[in-house]
Design a protein around this motif. Structure first.
Motif, PDB file in Angstrom:
ATOM      1  N   ASP A 135      40.599  20.187  53.894  1.00 24.07           N
ATOM      2  CA  ASP A 135      40.460  22.304  54.451  1.00 24.07           C
ATOM      3  C   ASP A 135      40.892  22.475  54.681  1.00 24.07           C
ATOM      4  OD1 ASP A 135      39.929  21.159  56.872  1.00 24.07           O
ATOM      5  OD2 ASP A 135      38.898  22.648  57.160  1.00 24.07           O
ATOM      6  N   ASP A 136      41.957  22.528  55.009  1.00 23.44           N
ATOM      7  CA  ASP A 136      43.266  22.917  55.922  1.00 23.44           C
ATOM      8  C   ASP A 136      44.168  24.261  54.227  1.00 23.44           C
ATOM      9  OD1 ASP A 136      43.997  20.548  55.434  1.00 23.44           O
ATOM     10  OD2 ASP A 136      46.260  21.185  56.196  1.00 23.44           O
ATOM     11  N   TYR A 137      45.171  24.423  53.587  1.00 27.19           N
ATOM     12  CA  TYR A 137      45.476  25.034  51.792  1.00 27.19           C
ATOM     13  C   TYR A 137      46.104  26.281  52.602  1.00 27.19           C
ATOM     14  CZ  TYR A 137      41.922  29.637  53.874  1.00 27.19           C
ATOM     15  OH  TYR A 137      41.729  30.666  54.478  1.00 27.19           O
ATOM     16  N   CYS A 138      46.830  26.499  51.546  1.00 25.53           N
ATOM     17  CA  CYS A 138      48.085  26.852  51.448  1.00 25.53           C
ATOM     18  C   CYS A 138      48.106  27.816  49.471  1.00 25.53           C
ATOM     19  CB  CYS A 138      49.139  26.674  52.270  1.00 25.53           C
ATOM     20  SG  CYS A 138      49.332  25.152  51.092  1.00 25.53           S
ATOM     21  N   GLY A 139      49.319  29.073  49.558  1.00 20.22           N
ATOM     22  CA  GLY A 139      49.606  28.421  48.844  1.00 20.22           C
ATOM     23  C   GLY A 139      49.418  29.707  47.425  1.00 20.22           C
ATOM     24  N   GLY A 140      48.155  29.487  47.355  1.00 18.63           N
ATOM     25  CA  GLY A 140      47.116  30.523  46.579  1.00 18.63           C
ATOM     26  C   GLY A 140      46.757  32.046  47.349  1.00 18.63           C
ATOM     27  N   CYS A 141      47.212  33.016  45.936  1.00 17.59           N
ATOM     28  CA  CYS A 141      47.247  34.206  45.860  1.00 17.59           C
ATOM     29  C   CYS A 141      45.996  35.259  45.089  1.00 17.59           C
ATOM     30  CB  CYS A 141      48.395  34.634  45.514  1.00 17.59           C
ATOM     31  SG  CYS A 141      49.889  34.825  46.568  1.00 17.59           S
ATOM     32  N   ALA A 142      45.808  34.616  43.886  1.00 19.69           N
ATOM     33  CA  ALA A 142      44.798  35.414  43.457  1.00 19.69           C
ATOM     34  C   ALA A 142      44.740  34.708  41.723  1.00 19.69           C
ATOM     35  CB  ALA A 142      45.145  36.807  43.561  1.00 19.69           C
ATOM     36  N   PHE A 143      43.349  35.109  41.707  1.00 20.14           N
ATOM     37  CA  PHE A 143      43.142  34.452  40.067  1.00 20.14           C
ATOM     38  C   PHE A 143      43.528  35.570  38.489  1.00 20.14           C
ATOM     39  CE2 PHE A 143      39.802  31.379  41.658  1.00 20.14           C
ATOM     40  CZ  PHE A 143      40.014  30.503  41.185  1.00 20.14           C
ATOM     41  N   LEU A 144      44.180  36.000  38.167  1.00 18.27           N
ATOM     42  CA  LEU A 144      44.395  36.796  37.042  1.00 18.27           C
ATOM     43  C   LEU A 144      43.990  36.623  35.736  1.00 18.27           C
ATOM     44  CD1 LEU A 144      45.956  39.089  36.349  1.00 18.27           C
ATOM     45  CD2 LEU A 144      47.725  38.139  35.270  1.00 18.27           C
ATOM     46  N   ASP A 145      42.919  36.977  35.413  1.00 12.44           N
ATOM     47  CA  ASP A 145      42.662  36.329  33.545  1.00 12.44           C
ATOM     48  C   ASP A 145      42.791  37.867  33.154  1.00 12.44           C
ATOM     49  OD1 ASP A 145      40.968  34.487  35.057  1.00 12.44           O
ATOM     50  OD2 ASP A 145      39.507  36.262  35.733  1.00 12.44           O
ATOM     51  N   ILE A 146      44.006  37.806  31.310  1.00  9.89           N
ATOM     52  CA  ILE A 146      43.834  38.988  30.662  1.00  9.89           C
ATOM     53  C   ILE A 146      42.869  38.646  29.635  1.00  9.89           C
ATOM     54  CG2 ILE A 146      45.883  39.808  29.179  1.00  9.89           C
ATOM     55  CD1 ILE A 146      46.611  39.142  31.599  1.00  9.89           C
ATOM     56  N   GLU A 147      42.365  39.380  29.386  1.00  8.59           N
ATOM     57  CA  GLU A 147      41.177  39.211  28.612  1.00  8.59           C
ATOM     58  C   GLU A 147      41.360  40.500  27.156  1.00  8.59           C
ATOM     59  OE1 GLU A 147      36.192  40.261  28.533  1.00  8.59           O
ATOM     60  OE2 GLU A 147      37.163  40.253  29.910  1.00  8.59           O
ATOM     61  N   PHE A 148      40.892  39.357  25.924  1.00  9.31           N
ATOM     62  CA  PHE A 148      41.450  39.906  25.067  1.00  9.31           C
ATOM     63  C   PHE A 148      39.356  40.334  23.957  1.00  9.31           C
ATOM     64  CE2 PHE A 148      44.807  37.214  26.211  1.00  9.31           C
ATOM     65  CZ  PHE A 148      45.716  38.451  25.651  1.00  9.31           C
ATOM     66  N   GLU A 149      39.465  41.330  22.998  1.00  9.10           N
ATOM     67  CA  GLU A 149      38.469  40.888  22.406  1.00  9.10           C
ATOM     68  C   GLU A 149      38.635  40.243  20.830  1.00  9.10           C
ATOM     69  OE1 GLU A 149      38.447  45.680  20.016  1.00  9.10           O
ATOM     70  OE2 GLU A 149      38.001  45.726  22.573  1.00  9.10           O
ATOM     71  N   GLY A 150      36.965  39.977  20.774  1.00 10.63           N
ATOM     72  CA  GLY A 150      37.416  38.555  20.191  1.00 10.63           C
ATOM     73  C   GLY A 150      37.860  37.304  20.136  1.00 10.63           C
ATOM     74  N   ASN A 151      38.073  36.651  19.900  1.00 12.13           N
ATOM     75  CA  ASN A 151      38.043  35.279  19.844  1.00 12.13           C
ATOM     76  C   ASN A 151      39.062  34.528  20.006  1.00 12.13           C
ATOM     77  OD1 ASN A 151      35.357  34.299  21.895  1.00 12.13           O
ATOM     78  ND2 ASN A 151      34.522  34.687  19.221  1.00 12.13           N
ATOM     79  N   PRO A 152      40.536  35.554  20.361  1.00  9.32           N
ATOM     80  CA  PRO A 152      42.016  34.759  19.884  1.00  9.32           C
ATOM     81  C   PRO A 152      41.994  33.160  19.889  1.00  9.32           C
ATOM     82  CG  PRO A 152      41.946  36.651  21.880  1.00  9.32           C
ATOM     83  CD  PRO A 152      40.683  36.081  21.787  1.00  9.32           C
ATOM     84  N   PHE A 153      41.641  32.289  20.701  1.00 12.87           N
ATOM     85  CA  PHE A 153      42.291  31.235  20.842  1.00 12.87           C
ATOM     86  C   PHE A 153      40.841  29.989  21.217  1.00 12.87           C
ATOM     87  CE2 PHE A 153      43.560  34.056  24.513  1.00 12.87           C
ATOM     88  CZ  PHE A 153      45.517  34.798  23.728  1.00 12.87           C
TER      89      PHE A 153
END
Length: 813
Positions: free
Chosen positions: A36-54
């Motif tokens: 339950d102890d944790y380290c390292g993580g800072c943030a989620f980052l999502d880059i979003e586009f119009e349509g469905n490129p992937f």
């Protein structure tokens, strides 16, 4: 900083992680449950586009480890992610349709809700000890920030006097953008795109309560924004190309196995170059590649056995800067480890536990430390431990070596109640002392490869000296009637508790004592102590074997004499006597130079060969499995067993799924060559590090005949003759070696001397005399199995078979 990159139909996803972000330190009382102890993580980052490129499949993703660039070609959009190697920054370059404008957004999301609060501070447990022991009082606070076309996400962790902060900031380069708070955990920055747009991502962290990581992150944004994308890409490629120019390998075999090894090897170096350049080493369980927020199996502590998988292979690469984070961490906890040696064990020197927080072990209240020492040295019966001791332990993490007799716990009526392993003060790592010596040995190896006397004096010698003095003054080490020093009540690896003369410790004491004697001689210091250390080394008990009267070994073992893990009264967790051959995850006799192809003690060498054979009692075939942490391939190379290397080395890299595994996809490899074999969110490349060490020893060894003696270079000592190879690697003694083998014959052997040391080289053409070419000019002629010759600093020496055209340097390409 680092991140994996993955996609959903219309988004690119990252989790920004850092090696220097910890939610707590060694004084924590908030994390009592495993994992339950944790380290390292800072943030989620999502880059979003119009349509469905992937879409689910059918688009290209390619990571160039040579250029340090990730390319993703989706439908109507192409993305390049460039690593800014001189800043904690990524540049995400997005190329779209010039004719149509669309919106692109970048969303920062918290890893947890805005405030995470563990409990409250409680009053003293007893008036007698007057201790204030906080219980689950850690606070984690996150904040979303919008500032002049920039967004940021901060974290702050606090508990007692501990403070750690991080910040991730995002901006569009030279593009106007709109910011909005999405909800209580996310903030979005969006801009119109026509053609190309670049998103810059930076991070910063500090453990200084007076520093502001947001300011640092914004300064980095300004610095990166001032440079063009072309300039950022040029700088990144130059950094990576310089990195690869320091040395590489080129392998070939008809069945492609050698090429498979080469690819995995270079990928391991890429991972280390990406992850091991910060203040602390990356954690084995996740490194910089976590994707699931704070969840990290095995938590925030460092296990040296796991950490060694990454760092034991690095000296031969010559990339000593990548080792600095590990040295910085262990040197940084030196004072705490010195204190722990006195408080916990009543010894001198330093005690570095197998499992430790980044800052070592906490200072204990004097009376509690006194009781702990009596309990752990078996002077006070475990059944007589005090309520104060148990109350204190109630708030400690069971993976800490100091508290590893705790198994797990259960919540009862709102209170967490610990359960013990049932072996008194013993746990798998509680009495494991060899980790201190292994860490000291890594420092010593760093010196041996560079001959940097300042490094030896300032960094390595204090750790070597501290390790030897801990062992020599350990209260349960005694000189007995046979005139030998015997070690009592220690662990032999993780499986065996309470061993007398454990294999791990007897090997460790021999090696670090020999090393500190040599180091003291080089530095001309500790004149009086040298006699004491020499007497200690000369009178150590012999290594335990299966023919010793008190030796323990598997009940069904009836083979030749072998080394075993320990002597009576070893016990398992259920308190039943047991015995094991050396742990294949450590195999310390090869770890410490006690047994290799240069070993002059032929009896020990024969014992090592027998032990290796017995570890493979089920035979050796193309499907022989090699575990993640296993040193079997390293041992095979050390013993010159090319037949075993040919199977064990690639199999360790392949990591075949284990149907018994509890972990993800039965621990098999993922597409990125890493594995989740350590458990949920514990993505790792330990197997690649272990295999890299075996690969180096197969291609080049620079071992001394015994610990602390002069190294002898040996080219291709365990390389399968069916595989062709060319390499440039570092060797002990301050040399870089470039060598080529083709069709089982050594064609080229060249050395560069970095310090002007004497070179001792096993004749690569043993049936012929050789001629040296110094800086391209013909020089002396040598003969014999062992070639010994002087060198000058910066000199390049070609070793050529006399009287033939073989041994001529190939054309430069």
């Amino acid at each position: 900083m680092g991140s994996l990159v993955w996609t959903s139909s219309n988004q690119l996803h990252l989790q920004i992680n850092r090696v220097d972000v910890y939610a707590n330190n060694c004084r924590t009382n908030s994390f009592v449950e495993v994992h339950d102890d944790y380290c390292g993580g800072c943030a989620f980052l999502d880059i979003e586009f119009e349509g469905n490129p992937f879409p689910e499949s059918g688009f290209r993703q390619h990571l160039s480890v040579y250029d340090g660039t990730l390319t993703i070609d989706g439908a109507g959009v192409s993305i390049r992610i460039v690593l800014c190697m001189e800043q904690d920054a990524f540049a995400i370059v997005i190329d779209g349709n010039q004719a149509s404008e669309q919106r692109v957004s970048a969303t920062l999301r918290m890893l947890r809700y805005e405030t995470k609060f563990f409990g409250r501070q409680t009053e003293a447990l007893t008036e007698e000890h007057a201790m204030r022991v906080p219980h689950r009082s850690q606070i984690a606070t996150s904040q979303l920030i919008e500032d002049n076309n920039r967004i940021a996400l901060t974290q702050e962790f606090s508990e007692g006097d501990f403070c750690a902060k991080s910040a991730v900031a995002v901006a569009f380069q030279a593009t106007s953008a709109d910011a909005e708070i999405l909800n209580d955990t996310g903030i979005r920055l969006s801009a119109a795109q026509a053609g190309s747009v670049t998103i810059l991502v930076v991070s910063a962290a500090t453990m200084d309560p007076d520093e502001n990581p947001v300011s640092a992150a914004f300064r980095q944004l300004d610095a990166v924004s001032a440079q063009s994308v072309a300039e950022l890409e040029r700088q990144s490629q130059e950094w990576w190309h310089d990195f690869w120019a320091q040395g590489a390998i080129d392998l070939h075999s008809e069945d492609g196995t050698a090429e498979f090894i080469q690819q995995n090897y270079h990928y391991f170096l890429y991972l280390m170059a990406a992850a091991s350049r910060g203040k602390f080493p990356p954690k084995f369980n996740g490194m910089l590649w976590n994707t699931g927020g704070d969840l990290r199996m095995w938590g925030a502590q460092h296990w040296f056995t796991n950490l060694s998988c990454y760092y034991a292979a690095l000296p031969a690469t010559g990339r000593f800067e990548l080792m600095e984070p590990a040295f910085e961490m262990y040197s940084g906890m030196f004072d705490a480890c010195e204190q722990a040696a006195r408080q916990q064990w009543g010894s001198s020197g330093i005690y570095i536990p197998e499992t430790s927080y980044f800052d070592g072990l906490e200072q204990l209240p004097d009376e509690l430390a006194s009781e702990m020492k009596e309990l752990y040295l078996l002077r006070k019966p475990w059944e007589q431990r005090s309520d104060t001791f148990m109350d204190f332990a109630q708030r400690k993490h069971p993976y800490s070596s100091r508290w590893n007799w705790i198994a797990v716990g259960d919540w009862k009526d709102g209170k967490y109640v610990i359960r013990e392993r049932g072996s008194g003060p013993y746990g798998p790592t509680s009495h494991m002392f060899s980790s201190t010596a292994k860490i000291a040995w890594l420092y010593w190896q760093r010196y041996e490869y560079t001959l940097d006397s300042e490094w030896l004096r300032e960094r390595a010698y204090p750790v070597l000296r501290g390790a030897v003095e801990f062992y020599r003054n350990y209260p349960n080490l005694r000189k007995e009637e046979d005139g030998r020093y015997h070690m009592h009540s220690s662990n032999s690896g993780e499986p065996v508790f309470g061993v007398r003369d454990s294999f791990e410790d007897m090997v460790a004491m021999r090696s670090v004592t020999a090393a500190v004697l040599r180091a003291a001689e080089i530095l001309n210091t500790d004149q009086q102590m040298r006699q004491t250390w020499r007497e200690f080394l000369d009178h150590l008990a012999p290594l335990p074997t299966s023919t010793d009267t008190d030796a323990l070994h598997p009940q069904d073992y009836h083979g030749p004499r072998i080394f075993v893990n320990g002597l009576k009264p070893a016990v398992k967790a259920d308190r039943t006597p047991t015995g094991w051959m050396p742990d294949i995850n450590s195999l310390p006799i090869w770890f410490f130079d006690l047994c290799n192809i240069e070993t002059q003690d032929r009896e020990a060498f024969a014992l090592a060969q027998s032990t290796f054979d017995q570890l493979l009692r089920n035979g050796l075939d193309p499907k022989t499995p090699v575990g993640t942490l296993s040193m079997l391939a390293v041992a095979a190379a050390s013993l010159g067993r090319a037949d075993a290397v040919e199977i064990l080395l690639p199999n360790q890299m392949r990591q075949q799924p284990d149907p018994r595994s509890l972990w993800y996809k039965k621990s098999g490899l993922l597409e990125n060559r890493m594995t989740l074999g350590e458990g949920a969110q514990a993505l790792h490349a330990e197997h690649l590090g272990r295999a890299a060490e075996a690969l180096h020893r197969s291609l080049l060894q620079s071992n001394p005949p015994a610990p602390g003696e002069d190294p002898v270079l040996h080219l291709f000592p365990a390389w399968p003759r069916r595989w062709n190879a060319r390499y440039t690697l570092r060797a002990r003694g301050g040399f870089t070696v470039t060598a080529t083998m083709r069709d089982g014959e050594i064609e080229h052997a060249e050395l560069e001397s970095h310090t002007g040391a004497v070179c001792r080289l096993r004749n690569p053409f043993p049936d012929d005399d050789v001629r040296l070419y110094r800086n391209s000019s013909p020089a002396e002629q040598l003969r014999g199995a062992l070639l010994k010759f002087e060198t000058s600093q910066g000199e390049r020496i070609l070793v050529r078979r006399l009287g033939t055209s073989r041994g001529v340097a190939p054309a430069t390409n």
